[in-house]
Design an enzyme around this catalytic site. Structure first.
Site, short mmCIF file in Angstrom:
data_model
loop_
_atom_site.label_atom_id
_atom_site.label_comp_id
_atom_site.label_asym_id
_atom_site.label_seq_id
_atom_site.Cartn_x
_atom_site.Cartn_y
_atom_site.Cartn_z
N ASP A 36 38.74 34.21 41.11
CA ASP A 36 40.16 33.92 40.92
C ASP A 36 40.39 33.80 39.41
O ASP A 36 39.86 32.90 38.77
CB ASP A 36 40.54 32.61 41.62
CG ASP A 36 40.41 32.74 43.12
OD1 ASP A 36 40.93 33.72 43.67
OD2 ASP A 36 39.75 31.87 43.73
N LEU A 37 41.19 34.69 38.88
CA LEU A 37 41.37 34.77 37.43
C LEU A 37 41.78 33.43 36.83
O LEU A 37 42.82 32.87 37.20
CB LEU A 37 42.45 35.83 37.10
CG LEU A 37 42.68 36.06 35.61
CD1 LEU A 37 41.49 36.70 34.95
CD2 LEU A 37 43.93 36.89 35.39
N ASP A 38 40.98 32.93 35.87
CA ASP A 38 41.27 31.69 35.14
C ASP A 38 41.34 30.47 36.06
O ASP A 38 41.92 29.44 35.70
CB ASP A 38 42.57 31.81 34.33
CG ASP A 38 42.50 32.92 33.31
OD1 ASP A 38 41.37 33.22 32.85
OD2 ASP A 38 43.54 33.50 32.96
N GLU A 39 40.75 30.57 37.25
CA GLU A 39 40.78 29.46 38.20
C GLU A 39 39.39 28.85 38.42
O GLU A 39 39.22 27.99 39.27
CB GLU A 39 41.35 29.93 39.56
CG GLU A 39 42.77 30.40 39.54
CD GLU A 39 43.78 29.25 39.59
OE1 GLU A 39 43.38 28.07 39.46
OE2 GLU A 39 44.97 29.55 39.74
N GLY B 263 46.28 33.88 32.67
CA GLY B 263 46.50 35.31 32.51
C GLY B 263 46.68 35.75 31.07
O GLY B 263 46.18 35.10 30.16
#
Lengths: 284, 284, 284, 284
Positions: free
Chosen positions: C226-229, C201
């Protein structure tokens, strides 16, 4: 603007830190950073770098320097005050490979090098567009063995005209004469494209390939009159393997060269480096 | 137990992978790992390491090897099959510094070295307790220049008695004669306590200190009759600075030495290394 | 120009390498590089990347691809042929921080990225001069939360107009909608300025400073919803200490970011990456 | 034997170094090493670590400490004198994995840890033979959730009996209660087998594998009552790739863990670490 650095070298004995810090306190200086090293606490040589802040430093400094002479004499000190309001002036020599030059310009533009880059000099025209796009004067001075002294005379004239403090050899592929080197003692930083003392001299990547090393490196050092034997400032390496041919080694090497040279230049400009016995003390 | 490795070296041309993989398929082999390298797709030399699994491999292998001869002849292959059910046998030579020996014993005890360590030989008694605590035979053979041949004769007798495949010099501070080296060609791994080719020969840490390098290293290599000039298997480095005296460099160096030697030994035992032109191909 | 790469994914069983290499041999292909991986030799999934050379490849390829379908069906293969004479087309999205963009342009100019950079799009004007100096079209598309869909529509129109294969987020500080991400599945590479999964994040450097970590990192990954996943392609770190404030962490971080992003982009363009189960196989 | 270290924390203002160094000079102390850090030269907090040598230090120290109180009060100093003739006493807690314990014993035996290792306590018998072979008392105290307080009572009794200064958790797989942790505030060093703050808690290697990270790490930190949230002392990482399964990650991780824990312990024993705001200042 009210910051300065004091570098001192003297015979080690008790009381040096006390006398220096008490002296600075008298001038209302706050010590921001201090690093010291002694070659041997008994009968060795003591080195210290102090960065300090003091209000109205410019007004105080003449008296301060005047008064410091007495301490320096008593403790047999070699010393130098560096005032941060007086920006150092750098020149860059470069040939056809521009990666180190570009990295320096990039860091400089970001405000990460405490210097004015006052001129770039090259024996080729390749660097002109990029250098001039930064508003920096570019000088094309063709060079080769036969006209070395003549060229160096011109270079020195330019260095004097621009009042250059530091000369950076960013992959400048010409050898400098002893006269030139002596003129700028401990003020010329070179990048050698090997992990010194391995592969001194020409074509280090070809020789690294031939030897089958598993890491290649680069070395930044002050230039002396012994080729690639000057005091080492910084070194780094990268892993390679049997699949990497000479061209690939050169590509990988360029990345090492640019970061190693940039670090050395940055530390020099921050007055972090003391040369002693052909080695460097680097205060981090 | 049903695993094997095939290493091949031959002139590069189209069809090699096809012929090898088709051959192995005929013997119901599943290729687990395969790595290849060509010095030049046109007229170069081709190298491949194939690890494969096949049910009842021991029963099949004599016929398989017999049949392979035809392919090998057609493609002018140098090759070797290695069967994992036949564990390699290693001996370790050591002097007074035990850090590399200890690391090897530790990895071996953890099951991370595919070998039986069948004997440790030393010109000092220091290693005896630790070696014997592992249940490994320890031989004390004093050595010096004057009795070199006599000592080597005893060493070779032991090597033959123990049917040694690999000899590891874990900081063994004696020079080996050409006869000895030739006897174990590409089967003696040494650890040199510098980043070769820097600081070839004796006292590398003292010389590194004197030169003022900013990184120190270690190099594992096969022993040849040119001192410290054998094919390099692995190298690594650690950062040092002006405060580190020779004793400190040695301490830092020991950590590098033990990991560099251990990696080289592990790769050799996994048949990952091919020597060519005094360089190594290491298939990871 | 006569080079291609074949990437294959299929259930593992004996004979796959044999059938592939025999097929390629039939088309007079010389295998230049081959890397494989099996998640499990028994009942696992098999992955292979083969780079090969064949004379007059362009003329042969339609027939070759036609004939390959049968093999692919028999072995349940997912596969793709990539021809090197067809250069991939990349676009770069950037905001105000230009270090990653500059590194990409520099590598590209040196011929080290197998791609045409066809457009740079930014929500700021900062990058325009440097991008246009390379002769690359620059598009200023202001963006913020409220106009996200409208902006993305324009971006997609540009991507289609330029037939973009790969989209590089070189510190582009806007979030992309699921529709946009799905449109470019496994074709958007982002650089996140932390060592994921630490500091997912916003403001990772501030949080790294607060936590007092001793290394900071950067991570390049494919973008998913999925953020940064998304699947991690490459990561690297640098050492920091208590003296480094947030601004210094950012400076150090920029050096990590640019080399990590550049490596990921290079490997993608060399078709070295296979995504499986939200992880990457990277064939080196 | 005549060496000591003085650690000081106080509000930053001009004159601190002067007053400290003048004080030490009065006691004929030669400053061997000095490192300082200020969170902010204006209104920040100042930290300094001074190592000094003075003849007959033991005789002088009571008076010296007595007289120092006045300075400490004037400058609002938190401070501590550490005398090197008083060796610190360490205990090690370990479970079944012995690699960190072995590394500590090895460094200790080499004289590289400034401590007496006075006891090893374990909830398993595995470590007994090696520990006792070094002549160190070994205590087997089975532990689990249900008997935690009872076991900790015994552990504390042992710690008191042995007058333990530092407690090292060398892969001790039991959670400690707040009471226990508070009892040894900033005197318990743990090794966590991940690059914190990634993978806090149990099974970090399994989770690293699942996430597909390209580097794995280890973190040494002081234990607090927030699990894996204590002040980080040291971290390091190693590269891994898609071929490395969980077992391989653990093997690679063990090498990182042992060097990271050993460094942290060494620095603690050299009084190089100051904890502030859940972060560490480590004076190198």
């Amino acid at each position: 603007a009210n910051k300065a650095r004091l570098l001192v070298k003297c015979p080690d004995k008790p009381g040096i830190v006390s006398v220096l810090s008490t002296f600075l306190f008298k001038y209302q200086a706050n010590i921001i950073e201090s690093s010291q090293y002694s070659s041997d606490p008994e009968e060795g040589t003591f080195f210290i770098r102090i960065e300090f802040y003091s209000e109205n430093l410019q007004q105080k400094s003449p008296l301060m320097e005047q008064e410091f002479i007495q301490i320096a004499n008593e403790y047999e000190m070699n010393y130098q005050f560096y005032y941060l309001n007086r920006r150092q002036r750098s020149a860059i020599f470069v040939s056809k490979e521009l990666h180190c030059l570009l990295e320096l310009l990039w860091e400089w533009q970001n405000g990460d090098l405490e210097t004015d880059i006052v001129a770039v000099i090259s024996n080729h025209e390749d660097a002109r567009p990029i250098v001039e796009s930064y508003g920096i004067p570019f000088y094309y001075l063709p060079a080769n063995k036969n006209i070395r002294q003549e060229v160096e005379a011109k270079q020195i004239t330019l260095m004097e005209q621009y009042q250059v403090d530091l000369l950076i050899l960013a992959r400048y592929m010409q050898i400098l004469t002893p006269d030139f080197v002596n003129y700028f003692e401990n003020r010329i930083i070179n990048i050698h494209h090997s992990f010194l003392p391995a592969f001194i001299g020409a074509n280090p990547y070809d020789r690294a390939y031939k030897r089958g090393v598993k890491l290649i490196g680069a070395t930044s050092h002050y230039v002396t009159n012994d080729l690639d034997e000057g005091p080492i400032i910084e070194q780094d390496v990268e892993r390679v393997d049997h699949r990497d041919d000479v061209a690939t080694l050169k590509k990988i090497g360029r990345k090492i060269e640019r970061r190693v040279l940039t670090k050395a230049v940055k530390w020099h400009l921050q007055n972090r480096i003391i040369v002693v016995n052909n080695k460097t003390i680097v205060f981090h």
